[in-house]
Enzyme design. Structure first.
Site, mmCIF file in Angstrom:
data_model
loop_
_atom_site.group_PDB
_atom_site.id
_atom_site.type_symbol
_atom_site.label_atom_id
_atom_site.label_comp_id
_atom_site.label_asym_id
_atom_site.label_seq_id
_atom_site.Cartn_x
_atom_site.Cartn_y
_atom_site.Cartn_z
ATOM 1 N N LYS A 54 -55.275 -85.422 69.994
ATOM 2 C CA LYS A 54 -56.542 -85.808 69.992
ATOM 3 C C LYS A 54 -56.263 -86.798 68.541
ATOM 4 O O LYS A 54 -57.318 -87.659 68.239
ATOM 5 C CB LYS A 54 -57.144 -84.424 69.060
ATOM 6 C CG LYS A 54 -57.943 -83.854 70.152
ATOM 7 C CD LYS A 54 -57.984 -82.406 69.678
ATOM 8 C CE LYS A 54 -58.675 -81.736 70.701
ATOM 9 N NZ LYS A 54 -58.862 -79.772 70.098
ATOM 10 N N GLN A 98 -58.491 -76.464 64.335
ATOM 11 C CA GLN A 98 -58.235 -75.779 66.552
ATOM 12 C C GLN A 98 -58.276 -74.640 66.454
ATOM 13 O O GLN A 98 -57.509 -73.732 65.583
ATOM 14 C CB GLN A 98 -57.003 -76.590 66.470
ATOM 15 C CG GLN A 98 -56.022 -76.463 67.088
ATOM 16 C CD GLN A 98 -57.164 -77.101 69.061
ATOM 17 O OE1 GLN A 98 -57.419 -78.585 68.740
ATOM 18 N NE2 GLN A 98 -57.380 -76.566 69.972
ATOM 19 N N ASP A 121 -67.397 -80.840 67.536
ATOM 20 C CA ASP A 121 -67.088 -79.790 68.366
ATOM 21 C C ASP A 121 -68.255 -78.776 69.284
ATOM 22 O O ASP A 121 -68.328 -78.706 70.430
ATOM 23 C CB ASP A 121 -65.897 -78.126 68.136
ATOM 24 C CG ASP A 121 -64.823 -78.506 68.316
ATOM 25 O OD1 ASP A 121 -64.477 -79.536 69.270
ATOM 26 O OD2 ASP A 121 -63.978 -78.170 67.693
#
Ligand code: NDP
Length: 289
Positions: A54, A98, A121
């Site tokens: 990412k 994460q 997200d």
């Protein structure tokens, strides 16, 4: 006839190039790039790989990356304090924590601390509600958003189509169903208690498999000409990555199909960048089209 292979790598590269162009435009108009904060807590090897990927993609697209690697002993209070400071930081448009977090930290509490407008997200209840109510002011979970792009790029008709989603997780299955419904498909969501999975898949024009069980969707179930999107990523004992669909058989029946790897995976990261750009456009007032 063998199916067309939907090249997720190439399509993701296209999305990333679009984002890079959008970033240049934002810098020209607002004087700053979109900012993404990535928070990794602990030393889970898979998470480290994802975060690295990412970060690399973010830098390549011209995003301002704020990287936080915390030890697995970090307390929930410390993590919440960091998220609160990122929430206040005007250079940060998106916050990604994460998962999974170490077991002593309440994931729900941490995700709730990310403001909806920085929730790149798409997990926040406000974004989920906006997705289901058709409100454009939303950030959509990256994997299902990427799948919609794959369906568009493969010219898969969705209006009136029978779409079967296998899996009902908050991250993939449910938002996937919402997006397909919004695109006028007739959507069936299957899960572990579904009585006859084969019967549902046999009538599907579009199958999206997001289960996490190697090749559990048998190739013989696929309706000839259907579009098959395989979200599943399963690491086999010999190190190979295998999807949730029995690819070798399914590709002989489907009209179009994604491979694993090289299908959905690259789209997820590309849409994380896209969501960050989207959030930055809202934060800077540089309008979105
Ligand atoms: P979850 O484990 O959260 O959900 C799996 C879903 O599959 C559940 O809804 C479960 O049903 C359902 N399921 C389990 N067994 C069966 C069965 N026998 N028949 C029908 N349905 C079943 O997984 P995720 O949604 O997070 O991920 C799914 C897969 O996608 C994984 O392989 C994951 O690695 C991959 N993934 C890939 C991404 C990418 O970028 N390529 C991104 C995210 C995920 P129930 O609800 O009843 O338990």
């Amino acid at each position: 006839m063998a199916a067309r292979i939907i090249d997720g790598k190439a399509i993701a590269a296209k999305v990333r190039a679009e984002v890079a162009e959008g970033v240049r435009e934002l810098v020209a108009r607002a004087g700053r790039p979109p900012g993404l904060a990535v928070v990794l807590c602990g030393d889970d090897p898979a998470s480290q790989v994802y975060v690295k990927g990412k970060g690399k993609a973010s830098r390549e697209a011209g995003l301002h990356l704020v990287d936080h690697a915390l030890s697995r002993d970090t307390t929930e209070t410390e993590l919440l304090r960091l998220v609160a400071s990122l929430a206040e930081d005007p250079r940060v448009d998106g916050i990604l924590v994460q998962l999974p977090l170490p077991p002593h930290i309440d994931e729900g509490r941490v995700l709730d601390a990310i403001p909806a407008d920085k929730d790149v997200d798409g997990f926040h209840a406000v974004n989920v509600g906006r997705l289901w109510s058709g409100d454009e002011r939303r950030l959509v979970s990256c994997t299902p958003a990427g799948v919609m792009r794959l369906l568009a790029e493969s010219d898969t008709p969705l209006k009136g189509a029978e779409a079967v989603v296998v899996g009902r997780s908050n991250i993939v299955g449910k938002p996937m169903a919402a997006l397909l419904l919004e695109a006028d498909a007739t959507v069936t969501v299957c899960h572990s208690k579904t009585r006859d999975l084969a019967a549902h898949i046999q009538r599907a024009d579009v199958v999206v498999a997001a289960v996490g069980r190697p090749e559990m969707v048998r190739g013989a179930w696929i309706k000839p000409g259907a579009t098959v999107i395989d979200v599943g990523v399963n690491r086999m004992a010999d190190g190979r990555l295998v999807g949730d669909v029995e690819f070798s058989v399914a590709r002989e029946r489907a009209g179009a199909i994604t491979p694993v790897p090289g299908g959905v995976g690259p789209m997820t990261i590309a849409h994380l960048l896209k969501n960050t750009l989207h959030a930055a456009r809202r934060h800077t007032g540089v309008d979105i089209s």
